[in-house]
Design a protein around this motif. Structure first.
Motif, short mmCIF file in Angstrom:
data_model
loop_
_atom_site.label_atom_id
_atom_site.label_comp_id
_atom_site.label_asym_id
_atom_site.label_seq_id
_atom_site.Cartn_x
_atom_site.Cartn_y
_atom_site.Cartn_z
N SER A 141 0.82 -1.22 0.00
CA SER A 141 0.00 0.00 0.00
C SER A 141 0.85 1.26 0.00
O SER A 141 0.60 2.20 -0.76
N ASN A 142 1.85 1.27 0.89
CA ASN A 142 2.68 2.47 1.00
C ASN A 142 3.42 2.76 -0.29
O ASN A 142 3.54 3.90 -0.71
N LEU A 143 3.91 1.70 -0.91
CA LEU A 143 4.64 1.86 -2.17
C LEU A 143 3.72 2.42 -3.24
O LEU A 143 4.07 3.37 -3.96
N LEU A 144 2.51 1.86 -3.31
CA LEU A 144 1.54 2.32 -4.29
C LEU A 144 1.23 3.80 -4.08
O LEU A 144 1.18 4.59 -5.02
N PHE A 145 1.05 4.15 -2.81
CA PHE A 145 0.73 5.53 -2.48
C PHE A 145 1.87 6.46 -2.88
O PHE A 145 1.65 7.55 -3.42
N ALA A 146 3.10 6.02 -2.64
CA ALA A 146 4.26 6.84 -3.01
C ALA A 146 4.30 7.07 -4.52
O ALA A 146 4.52 8.18 -4.99
N PHE A 147 4.03 6.01 -5.29
CA PHE A 147 4.03 6.15 -6.75
C PHE A 147 2.94 7.11 -7.20
O PHE A 147 3.13 7.91 -8.11
N LEU A 148 1.77 7.00 -6.56
CA LEU A 148 0.67 7.88 -6.92
C LEU A 148 1.03 9.35 -6.67
O LEU A 148 0.73 10.23 -7.47
N LEU A 149 1.69 9.59 -5.53
CA LEU A 149 2.11 10.96 -5.21
C LEU A 149 3.05 11.49 -6.27
O LEU A 149 2.93 12.63 -6.73
N LEU A 150 4.00 10.64 -6.66
CA LEU A 150 4.94 11.06 -7.69
C LEU A 150 4.17 11.41 -8.97
O LEU A 150 4.44 12.42 -9.63
N GLY A 151 3.18 10.57 -9.29
CA GLY A 151 2.38 10.82 -10.49
C GLY A 151 1.69 12.17 -10.44
O GLY A 151 1.45 12.79 -11.46
N ALA A 152 1.37 12.62 -9.22
CA ALA A 152 0.66 13.89 -9.08
C ALA A 152 1.58 15.08 -9.33
O ALA A 152 1.12 16.16 -9.69
N PHE A 153 2.88 14.89 -9.12
CA PHE A 153 3.78 16.04 -9.17
C PHE A 153 4.68 16.08 -10.39
O PHE A 153 5.21 17.13 -10.74
N ILE A 154 4.88 14.93 -11.03
CA ILE A 154 5.80 14.90 -12.17
C ILE A 154 5.16 15.57 -13.38
O ILE A 154 3.98 15.34 -13.66
N PRO A 155 5.90 16.43 -14.08
CA PRO A 155 5.31 17.11 -15.24
C PRO A 155 4.84 16.11 -16.30
O PRO A 155 5.49 15.10 -16.55
N VAL A 156 3.69 16.41 -16.84
CA VAL A 156 3.00 15.48 -17.74
C VAL A 156 3.82 15.19 -19.01
O VAL A 156 3.67 14.14 -19.63
N GLN A 157 4.73 16.09 -19.35
CA GLN A 157 5.55 15.91 -20.54
C GLN A 157 6.35 14.60 -20.51
O GLN A 157 6.67 14.03 -21.54
N VAL A 158 6.68 14.17 -19.29
CA VAL A 158 7.48 12.95 -19.14
C VAL A 158 6.69 11.72 -19.62
O VAL A 158 7.24 10.76 -20.13
N PHE A 159 5.35 11.76 -19.44
CA PHE A 159 4.53 10.60 -19.78
C PHE A 159 3.98 10.64 -21.21
O PHE A 159 3.55 9.62 -21.74
N LEU A 160 3.94 11.83 -21.79
CA LEU A 160 3.11 12.04 -22.97
C LEU A 160 3.42 11.14 -24.16
O LEU A 160 2.54 10.45 -24.66
N TYR A 161 4.67 11.14 -24.60
CA TYR A 161 4.95 10.45 -25.85
C TYR A 161 4.65 8.95 -25.78
O TYR A 161 3.92 8.43 -26.64
N PRO A 162 5.15 8.25 -24.73
CA PRO A 162 4.80 6.82 -24.63
C PRO A 162 3.30 6.59 -24.55
O PRO A 162 2.79 5.62 -25.13
N VAL B 8 4.89 24.22 -2.64
CA VAL B 8 4.82 22.99 -3.44
C VAL B 8 3.81 23.16 -4.58
O VAL B 8 4.10 22.88 -5.75
N LEU B 9 2.61 23.65 -4.26
CA LEU B 9 1.59 23.82 -5.28
C LEU B 9 2.04 24.80 -6.37
O LEU B 9 1.85 24.57 -7.56
N LEU B 10 2.68 25.90 -5.94
CA LEU B 10 3.14 26.89 -6.92
C LEU B 10 4.27 26.32 -7.78
O LEU B 10 4.33 26.58 -8.99
N SER B 11 5.17 25.55 -7.14
CA SER B 11 6.29 24.98 -7.90
C SER B 11 5.79 24.03 -8.98
O SER B 11 6.31 24.02 -10.09
N VAL B 12 4.77 23.23 -8.62
CA VAL B 12 4.19 22.32 -9.62
C VAL B 12 3.69 23.14 -10.81
O VAL B 12 3.91 22.80 -11.97
N ALA B 13 3.03 24.26 -10.50
CA ALA B 13 2.52 25.12 -11.57
C ALA B 13 3.65 25.67 -12.43
O ALA B 13 3.52 25.79 -13.65
N VAL B 14 4.77 26.00 -11.80
CA VAL B 14 5.91 26.55 -12.55
C VAL B 14 6.45 25.53 -13.54
O VAL B 14 6.62 25.82 -14.72
#
Lengths: 305, 293
Positions: free
Chosen positions: A131-152, B217-223
């Motif tokens: 569970s914790n691992l899954l949650f960590a991955f989900l958090l990363l998914g929330a913050f990583i810029p979408v450009q990293v995922f787009l092409y694949p 954190v929220l602002l950095s994500v936006a940046v």
């Protein structure tokens, strides 16, 4: 024993004291009011400019008084924006984008909120291995810029034969909505007494029964928050719609940008501003109607529950 | 004790989200990083070229400009949003009349998309018919506000629009924090005769640290995600004056057929974000956090 007396004291004062509270109109107080008023005026200016521009004729706009009220208000630009504004070759107005956005929005919100509720519930109460691992991955998914995922993701969508279709963009919105909705529900359920869950277990209820009959009925507040967040987020999305929705389903934000930024020759600013207000109308409406819930959603998204 | 059958149900219920995480998050990240080490142009080909794309990337002036711009934009955007948001929150916390209405006004821009924000400000900053013209007609003949079309100022135009959109967010978060502060603090400082501004600066500000971190954190994500705002307001121009990394990636992926270069750029973005993010996420969510006891 201090609590009741504190309550008494507060009710005697009439209001709950909060912060410094000068009672007379001092210089500082006047400065404060001026600051608040100037800030409000500044924040409102773009909205004001949008509205007055959208009600002017082009003759009046050419005079260059962007802040002036319309001399002879007209709704022509609004009608043109809705039904005849051009994007490149077609001139069917911003309404096309509006209905596309609605078609994308409804299933995306329903599926992402439901999935978030199930995930949050499973993570908070059942805590299966990993569970914790899954949650960590989900958090990363929330913050990583979408450009990293787009092409694949484009390649995978194309391989599955769904690229540029409505199901494609809905699936993409659900995928990128999962982190925030899961986080919301997990944090909400973390505040629910575990005894409630245990009692239901003792009574013999299983995973789905506890979810649908115990947890979901008491989740109304967080469902509202999640819906507000997803409705505004998905309506305001630009990049995902641009890449995955396909020519036939382009959402309103993409269409608006095409209307305004592909115009050649003289720009009909009044029509452009009317189209802009129309695009902003849905999230603005959600915001003004939902009030405090909107703020709760913002805070809940990033604060540990 | 948990019966085995029901643990299985919990696991099965999470299978779809595991699939999303493994395929759509981790798998795509791995694929993106993999492509960045190839010479791919229009389609992915797996001729590994080592760090050649990265060397090319940092030799590309458009990318260098993008990095400089995102740094400028980030510092201005986060800094100004924090200062303005804090001032607004403190001002609203002084028992003012119409607090609810003011709060609603300050936060409304945040509900609107970056596309809408960018287009409105593009119109206000229009040199022929916008703010500049109005002020010149009002007698300030040398007044100049051409940021959106001025090479040296375009990124500041983007910052102005972004700050307008997001300051209310900081206000909302910090106001919630101010309301959570123990009211005895005010009695105590009043007794001691400490001036209000001093209390805010030396006592309240440190107490608000968790909310400030959240806001940052929220602002950095936006940046990092800054793309729509630039597309709507300046389209990266004039020339390449207001390009940003997210737009660099998008342009090279979908318009310039430079997949290798684009994935190298997005990998750089990924590494940057992870470096900043992982320590924070760990501290925020996992250190000592046990969920249900």
């Amino acid at each position: 024993m201090t609590a009741p007396s504190a309550t008494l004291h507060r009710s005697a004062a009439g209001v709950v004291p909060r912060g410094a509270r000068p009672k007379t109109l001092t210089a500082g107080r006047i400065g404060l009011i001026v600051f608040l008023a100037v800030s409000a005026a500044y924040v409102l200016t773009p909205l004001y400019v949008m509205v007055v521009t959208s009600l002017k004729t082009m003759e009046e706009i050419r005079l260059g008084a962007i802040f002036a009220l319309p001399a002879a208000p007209t709704v022509e630009p609004w009608i043109a924006a809705w039904s005849t504004a051009c994007t490149g070759l077609t001139c069917e107005g911003i309404q096309v984008g509006f209905w596309n956005s609605v078609a994308i929005l409804v299933p995306s919100v329903v599926f992402s909120v439901l999935a978030g509720a199930i995930n949050g519930y499973a993570l908070a109460f059942w805590r299966p291995r990993g569970s914790n691992l899954l949650f960590a991955f989900l958090l990363l998914g929330a913050f990583i810029p979408v450009q990293v995922f787009l092409y694949p993701l484009v390649r995978i969508s194309a391989l599955l034969g769904v690229y540029g279709t409505l199901p494609n963009i809905v699936a993409i919105h659900v995928i990128f909505g999962l982190p925030i909705t899961t986080l919301l529900f997990r944090n909400y359920y973390a505040g629910v007494p575990i005894e409630l869950f245990k009692a239901a277990r003792v009574d013999g209820a299983g995973f789905w029964r506890i979810f649908f009959q115990v947890m979901l009925p008491m989740s109304t507040p967080i469902v509202i928050v999640a819906c507000i967040l997803q409705v505004t987020g998905i309506w305001n999305d630009f990049i995902l719609g641009l890449v995955f929705a396909g020519r036939e389903n382009l959402p309103m934000t993409v269409q608006l940008n095409n209307v305004v930024n592909t115009t050649t020759g003289e720009r009909p600013y009044n029509i452009h501003m009317a189209a802009t207000i129309l695009t902003a109308a849905v999230p603005l409406l959600v915001y003004f109607v939902s009030g405090r819930w909107f703020v709760r959603g913002i805070a809940a998204g990033a604060v540990k529950g | 004790m948990r019966p085995r059958r029901q643990i299985a149900t919990g696991t099965i219920a999470l299978l779809p989200v595991w699939a999303v995480v493994v395929v759509a998050y981790l798998g795509t990240i791995a694929w993106t990083v993999l492509i960045s080490f190839t010479g791919s142009r229009t389609l992915p080909v797996y001729d590994f070229v080592g760090f050649a794309q990265y060397e090319r990337l940092f030799g590309t002036s458009r990318w260098i400009v993008s990095i400089g711009n995102i740094a400028t934009f980030g510092v201005l955007f986060i800094g100004c949003c924090l200062i303005i948001g804090f001032l607004l929150a403190v001002a609203l916390d002084q028992k003012v009349r119409a607090e609810g209405a003011l709060r609603t006004i300050y936060l409304y821009p945040y509900s609107m998309s970056f596309i809408v924000t960018g287009l409105v400000w593009q119109w206000i900053m229009n040199p022929e018919l916008g703010l500049q013209r109005s002020l010149r007609d009002a007698g300030f003949e040398s007044f100049t506000f051409d940021w959106a079309v001025n090479r040296d100022m375009a990124i500041y135009a983007v910052a102005v629009a972004g700050i307008w959109q997001a300051s209310g967010l900081v206000m909302a978060i910090l106001l919630a924090g101010l309301r959570g502060i123990d009211q005895d603090l005010w009695k105590a400082t009043k007794v001691d005769g400490i001036p209000t501004w001093r209390v805010y600066l030396s006592i309240v500000l440190p107490l608000l640290k968790p909310m400030i971190v959240t806001a940052v954190v929220l602002l950095s994500v936006a940046v990092v995600k800054a793309y729509d705002l630039v597309v709507a307001l300046t389209r990266g121009g004039p020339g390449i004056a207001s390009e940003v990394p997210a737009k660099f990636v998008m342009d090279n992926l979908f318009e310039r057929s430079n997949i290798g270069l684009a994935t190298a750029a997005s990998t750089v973005m990924l590494v940057t974000v992870l470096t900043a993010l992982v320590p924070w996420l760990y501290a925020e969510y996992f250190r000592g956090a046990k969920g249900h006891g």
